[in-house]
Every structure is written in C-alpha cells, then in structure tokens.
Design a protein around this motif. Structure first.
Motif, PDB file in Angstrom:
ATOM      1  N   ASN A  34      19.920 -27.446 -14.223  1.00 12.51           N
ATOM      2  CA  ASN A  34      19.876 -28.887 -14.022  1.00 12.51           C
ATOM      3  C   ASN A  34      19.968 -29.253 -12.549  1.00 12.51           C
ATOM      4  OD1 ASN A  34      21.724 -31.741 -14.259  1.00 12.51           O
ATOM      5  ND2 ASN A  34      19.930 -31.560 -15.574  1.00 12.51           N
ATOM      6  N   GLU A  35      20.883 -28.606 -11.852  1.00  8.81           N
ATOM      7  CA  GLU A  35      21.060 -28.912 -10.427  1.00  8.81           C
ATOM      8  C   GLU A  35      19.912 -28.359  -9.589  1.00  8.81           C
ATOM      9  OE1 GLU A  35      24.945 -27.445  -9.536  1.00  8.81           O
ATOM     10  OE2 GLU A  35      25.951 -29.189 -10.426  1.00  8.81           O
ATOM     11  N   ALA A  36      19.362 -27.216  -9.985  1.00  9.60           N
ATOM     12  CA  ALA A  36      18.257 -26.626  -9.230  1.00  9.60           C
ATOM     13  C   ALA A  36      16.991 -27.469  -9.339  1.00  9.60           C
ATOM     14  CB  ALA A  36      17.974 -25.215  -9.722  1.00  9.60           C
ATOM     15  N   LEU A  37      16.812 -28.123 -10.482  1.00 17.19           N
ATOM     16  CA  LEU A  37      15.605 -28.916 -10.714  1.00 17.19           C
ATOM     17  C   LEU A  37      15.862 -30.408 -10.588  1.00 17.19           C
ATOM     18  CD1 LEU A  37      14.115 -26.967 -13.755  1.00 17.19           C
ATOM     19  CD2 LEU A  37      13.552 -26.726 -11.333  1.00 17.19           C
ATOM     20  N   ASP A  38      16.989 -30.768 -10.010  1.00 15.50           N
ATOM     21  CA  ASP A  38      17.400 -32.171  -9.958  1.00 15.50           C
ATOM     22  C   ASP A  38      16.395 -33.048  -9.223  1.00 15.50           C
ATOM     23  OD1 ASP A  38      19.399 -34.316 -10.368  1.00 15.50           O
ATOM     24  OD2 ASP A  38      19.572 -34.234  -8.180  1.00 15.50           O
ATOM     25  N   ASP A  39      15.724 -32.499  -8.218  1.00 15.87           N
ATOM     26  CA  ASP A  39      14.809 -33.312  -7.412  1.00 15.87           C
ATOM     27  C   ASP A  39      13.362 -33.190  -7.859  1.00 15.87           C
ATOM     28  OD1 ASP A  39      14.407 -30.716  -6.661  1.00 15.87           O
ATOM     29  OD2 ASP A  39      14.449 -31.090  -4.491  1.00 15.87           O
ATOM     30  N   GLN A  40      13.129 -32.627  -9.040  1.00 16.37           N
ATOM     31  CA  GLN A  40      11.771 -32.512  -9.547  1.00 16.37           C
ATOM     32  C   GLN A  40      11.348 -33.809 -10.230  1.00 16.37           C
ATOM     33  OE1 GLN A  40       9.645 -29.788  -9.163  1.00 16.37           O
ATOM     34  NE2 GLN A  40      11.270 -29.168  -7.757  1.00 16.37           N
ATOM     35  N   PRO A  41      10.329 -34.487  -9.718  1.00 18.94           N
ATOM     36  CA  PRO A  41       9.915 -35.753 -10.339  1.00 18.94           C
ATOM     37  C   PRO A  41       9.271 -35.524 -11.703  1.00 18.94           C
ATOM     38  CG  PRO A  41       8.343 -35.095  -8.669  1.00 18.94           C
ATOM     39  CD  PRO A  41       9.487 -34.122  -8.574  1.00 18.94           C
ATOM     40  N   GLY A  42       9.481 -36.469 -12.594  1.00 21.58           N
ATOM     41  CA  GLY A  42       8.803 -36.409 -13.879  1.00 21.58           C
ATOM     42  C   GLY A  42       9.340 -35.373 -14.837  1.00 21.58           C
ATOM     43  N   LEU A  43      10.546 -34.873 -14.618  1.00 17.80           N
ATOM     44  CA  LEU A  43      11.132 -33.863 -15.495  1.00 17.80           C
ATOM     45  C   LEU A  43      12.493 -34.325 -15.981  1.00 17.80           C
ATOM     46  CD1 LEU A  43      10.989 -31.029 -16.775  1.00 17.80           C
ATOM     47  CD2 LEU A  43      12.132 -30.168 -14.719  1.00 17.80           C
ATOM     48  N   ARG A  44      12.706 -34.201 -17.274  1.00 11.76           N
ATOM     49  CA  ARG A  44      13.964 -34.598 -17.885  1.00 11.76           C
ATOM     50  C   ARG A  44      14.491 -33.463 -18.740  1.00 11.76           C
ATOM     51  NH1 ARG A  44      14.581 -39.070 -22.669  1.00 11.76           N
ATOM     52  NH2 ARG A  44      16.843 -39.179 -22.686  1.00 11.76           N
ATOM     53  N   MET A  45      15.829 -33.296 -18.766  1.00 11.50           N
ATOM     54  CA  MET A  45      16.449 -32.256 -19.575  1.00 11.50           C
ATOM     55  C   MET A  45      17.422 -32.871 -20.577  1.00 11.50           C
ATOM     56  SD  MET A  45      17.297 -29.367 -16.704  1.00 11.50           S
ATOM     57  CE  MET A  45      16.418 -29.560 -15.164  1.00 11.50           C
ATOM     58  N   ILE A  46      17.425 -32.304 -21.779  1.00 13.55           N
ATOM     59  CA  ILE A  46      18.361 -32.707 -22.822  1.00 13.55           C
ATOM     60  C   ILE A  46      19.037 -31.440 -23.326  1.00 13.55           C
ATOM     61  CG2 ILE A  46      18.656 -33.863 -25.040  1.00 13.55           C
ATOM     62  CD1 ILE A  46      15.874 -35.180 -24.476  1.00 13.55           C
ATOM     63  N   TYR A  47      20.364 -31.375 -23.195  1.00  9.71           N
ATOM     64  CA  TYR A  47      21.111 -30.167 -23.564  1.00  9.71           C
ATOM     65  C   TYR A  47      22.121 -30.501 -24.652  1.00  9.71           C
ATOM     66  CZ  TYR A  47      24.190 -26.098 -23.225  1.00  9.71           C
ATOM     67  OH  TYR A  47      24.938 -24.995 -23.506  1.00  9.71           O
ATOM     68  N   CYS A  48      22.160 -29.670 -25.685  1.00 10.90           N
ATOM     69  CA  CYS A  48      23.146 -29.867 -26.752  1.00 10.90           C
ATOM     70  C   CYS A  48      23.318 -28.557 -27.513  1.00 10.90           C
ATOM     71  CB  CYS A  48      22.671 -30.977 -27.703  1.00 10.90           C
ATOM     72  SG  CYS A  48      23.964 -31.671 -28.729  1.00 10.90           S
ATOM     73  N   ASP A  49      24.548 -28.063 -27.575  1.00 11.80           N
ATOM     74  CA  ASP A  49      24.871 -26.862 -28.340  1.00 11.80           C
ATOM     75  C   ASP A  49      23.997 -25.664 -27.960  1.00 11.80           C
ATOM     76  OD1 ASP A  49      26.882 -28.148 -29.727  1.00 11.80           O
ATOM     77  OD2 ASP A  49      25.579 -28.732 -31.377  1.00 11.80           O
ATOM     78  N   GLY A  50      23.766 -25.479 -26.664  1.00  8.45           N
ATOM     79  CA  GLY A  50      23.015 -24.327 -26.215  1.00  8.45           C
ATOM     80  C   GLY A  50      21.506 -24.479 -26.271  1.00  8.45           C
ATOM     81  N   PHE A  54      13.182 -29.356 -22.121  1.00  4.23           N
ATOM     82  CA  PHE A  54      12.551 -29.880 -20.915  1.00  4.23           C
ATOM     83  C   PHE A  54      11.454 -30.843 -21.358  1.00  4.23           C
ATOM     84  CE2 PHE A  54      14.281 -25.805 -19.851  1.00  4.23           C
ATOM     85  CZ  PHE A  54      14.730 -25.904 -18.543  1.00  4.23           C
ATOM     86  N   ALA A  55      11.522 -32.085 -20.913  1.00  5.21           N
ATOM     87  CA  ALA A  55      10.536 -33.080 -21.311  1.00  5.21           C
ATOM     88  C   ALA A  55       9.872 -33.672 -20.070  1.00  5.21           C
ATOM     89  CB  ALA A  55      11.197 -34.191 -22.130  1.00  5.21           C
ATOM     90  N   GLY A  56       8.567 -33.495 -19.981  1.00  4.81           N
ATOM     91  CA  GLY A  56       7.819 -34.120 -18.902  1.00  4.81           C
ATOM     92  C   GLY A  56       7.504 -35.566 -19.243  1.00  4.81           C
ATOM     93  N   LYS A  57       6.919 -36.272 -18.286  1.00  4.94           N
ATOM     94  CA  LYS A  57       6.622 -37.680 -18.490  1.00  4.94           C
ATOM     95  C   LYS A  57       5.196 -37.979 -18.070  1.00  4.94           C
ATOM     96  CE  LYS A  57      11.410 -38.967 -17.558  1.00  4.94           C
ATOM     97  NZ  LYS A  57      12.306 -39.748 -16.684  1.00  4.94           N
ATOM     98  N   SER A  58       4.701 -39.109 -18.543  1.00 10.02           N
ATOM     99  CA  SER A  58       3.375 -39.584 -18.191  1.00 10.02           C
ATOM    100  C   SER A  58       3.504 -40.995 -17.623  1.00 10.02           C
ATOM    101  CB  SER A  58       2.478 -39.623 -19.431  1.00 10.02           C
ATOM    102  OG  SER A  58       3.001 -40.551 -20.383  1.00 10.02           O
ATOM    103  N   ALA A 143      16.883 -35.758 -30.416  1.00  6.37           N
ATOM    104  CA  ALA A 143      17.793 -34.871 -29.689  1.00  6.37           C
ATOM    105  C   ALA A 143      18.606 -35.648 -28.666  1.00  6.37           C
ATOM    106  CB  ALA A 143      16.997 -33.759 -29.001  1.00  6.37           C
ATOM    107  N   ALA A 144      17.969 -36.611 -28.019  1.00  5.30           N
ATOM    108  CA  ALA A 144      18.680 -37.428 -27.041  1.00  5.30           C
ATOM    109  C   ALA A 144      19.772 -38.248 -27.710  1.00  5.30           C
ATOM    110  CB  ALA A 144      17.704 -38.340 -26.303  1.00  5.30           C
ATOM    111  N   LEU A 145      19.513 -38.760 -28.901  1.00  7.90           N
ATOM    112  CA  LEU A 145      20.521 -39.572 -29.581  1.00  7.90           C
ATOM    113  C   LEU A 145      21.747 -38.743 -29.953  1.00  7.90           C
ATOM    114  CD1 LEU A 145      18.372 -41.866 -29.730  1.00  7.90           C
ATOM    115  CD2 LEU A 145      19.396 -42.442 -31.936  1.00  7.90           C
ATOM    116  N   VAL A 146      21.537 -37.483 -30.307  1.00  3.13           N
ATOM    117  CA  VAL A 146      22.691 -36.620 -30.589  1.00  3.13           C
ATOM    118  C   VAL A 146      23.557 -36.493 -29.342  1.00  3.13           C
ATOM    119  CG1 VAL A 146      23.427 -34.299 -31.204  1.00  3.13           C
ATOM    120  CG2 VAL A 146      21.516 -35.356 -32.421  1.00  3.13           C
ATOM    121  N   ALA A 147      22.918 -36.263 -28.205  1.00  7.16           N
ATOM    122  CA  ALA A 147      23.663 -36.127 -26.952  1.00  7.16           C
ATOM    123  C   ALA A 147      24.329 -37.444 -26.555  1.00  7.16           C
ATOM    124  CB  ALA A 147      22.725 -35.651 -25.837  1.00  7.16           C
TER     125      ALA A 147
END
Length: 226
Positions: A34-50, A54-58, A143-147
């Motif tokens: 998460n921290e390594a890719l923090d400055d990557q535009p258009g990229l989102r991460m959702i983490y839950c239970d391991g 990775f979700a890109g955007k349009s 998945a986002a709602l669970v988090a």
C-alpha cells in the motif's frame, strides 16, 4: 509473503478498468504494498482478511465520483453542516484486518471540526469518515462495504452508472449495511434526488451542472427542513 493470484495483473474489464486479486496476503505485506504504491494514480486497494483487491479506474468512474463528491459538498453547504473531505485517503486498522481507499470520503459536524485541515489519517486516534462514496462501474462494491463496516463508517453511498441504481447503505451494529430510503448524513435527501442530479449532470456536463447545484439545494432541499 505467500500469495495466490486469482486473475492476471492488468486484466481489462469491458470498461477499460483493471482489477486483480491476491490471496493470503499478510497485514505487513499489505501495508508495504500500500505504501509502495501510494503515489500511483488510478489505483485503489481493498484489503480484508488477507485478501487484497487491486482496482483500477476509468474516466467514467472518476467522472461520477467527482460529481457525487461535489453533490455532497453542495448539500453540506446548503444545509449549513460543517464538512471536511478526505478524498481517496487510505483507512486501515490492523486489529480489524481491513483497509482501503474510498472513491470519496467525508467528515461532518463535530468530526469535521476535529479533522479540519490537511491531517493524515490515523484511525487509532481519529474517527472513521461519516460518509464514503462507492461508484460501481465495472465491479461490485461488496468487498469495500465489508471493510467500511469493520472500520465503523456509518453510511456508504453506492452508485452504479450502468444500471443507474443508487443506494443509501446504513451501518448496523454488527458492521453490516442495510438499505435505507433516506440518507443518514442528510435525512431530507432521498435516493431519487441523487439520481435526478446525476441525470442532470450527465445531460448538462460538469460545468453547467455545478452552476445550478447550490440553487437547487436552496430551492428544493432546504424548504424540507421546515
């Protein structure tokens, strides 16, 4: 770090967005990624239970996310509710084994005062946002709602541009979300109101739509308070 890739990196969806999943990711590994890719535009991460998504955007995704963010600000201004936005800030808590970035996130009232200014997010000492916005262009926000539920976010707005569906999701005590006819943050607001304004934004374009938004809140929404 032991991981299993469920779908290939940079696999394109029909809308040009990218999405792939890694399984059995440790919390420490998630934080490092998460921290390594923090400055990557258009990229989102959702983490839950391991499980790390990775979700890109349009542009379509971000266009509607921006309109909903502007809509929330106009509502807060018109109803004289203090607000602070946190955009796509990362929210994570190790003890909840969950972390993610929202499409748009907001603090209201006392929380807005507490979070005033460009503060970094630390959920160990700060409240979660009062509202998170989720735009579902090519994949579900389940998945986002669970988090978000684990992190204690009271309300999530879900908008699906393809089916033109909008839902207010209000958090229950067990961390799950139930559908509501009214917004928790703005009780005078209905889902039909939001869809009406998204339709107008789509028809008018961002600039012209923004020009009429504060007037609409003043003339249509504020009178409902009396």
């Amino acid at each position: 770090m032991s991981v299993t890739l469920l779908s290939p990196p940079a696999a394109l969806t029909e809308n040009g967005e990218q999405r792939f999943v890694m399984e059995r990711v440790s919390w420490d590994a998630y934080v490092k990624i998460n921290e390594a890719l923090d400055d990557q535009p258009g990229l989102r991460m959702i983490y839950c239970d391991g499980r790390l998504v990775f979700a890109g955007k349009s542009r379509r995704h971000d266009w509607f996310a921006e309109r909903l963010g502007e809509f929330v600000k106009a509502m807060a201004r018109g109803l004289l509710i203090p607000w602070e936005d946190a955009g796509q800030a990362t929210y994570r808590r190790e003890n909840m084994d969950a972390g993610l970035e929202g499409d748009k996130t907001f603090y209201f009232a006392d929380h807005a005062v507490l979070m005033r200014g460009p503060l970094d997010i630390d959920l160990a000492a700060q409240p979660p946002p009062d509202l998170a916005v989720e735009v579902e262009v090519s994949h579900s926000a389940d998945a986002a709602l669970v988090a978000w539920g684990r992190l204690g976010v009271p309300e999530v707005w879900r908008f699906h541009p393809k089916t033109w569906e909008f839902t207010f999701c209000v958090r229950a005590q067990d961390g799950s979300y139930t559908h509501s006819e009214r917004s928790l943050s703005f009780p005078v607001l209905s889902g039909a109101d939001v869809l009406q304004q998204m339709t107008r934004a789509n028809e008018l374009g961002a600039d012209r739509w923004n020009q009429q938004l504060d007037e609409w809140v003043r003339d249509v929404i504020r009178p409902r308070l009396t």
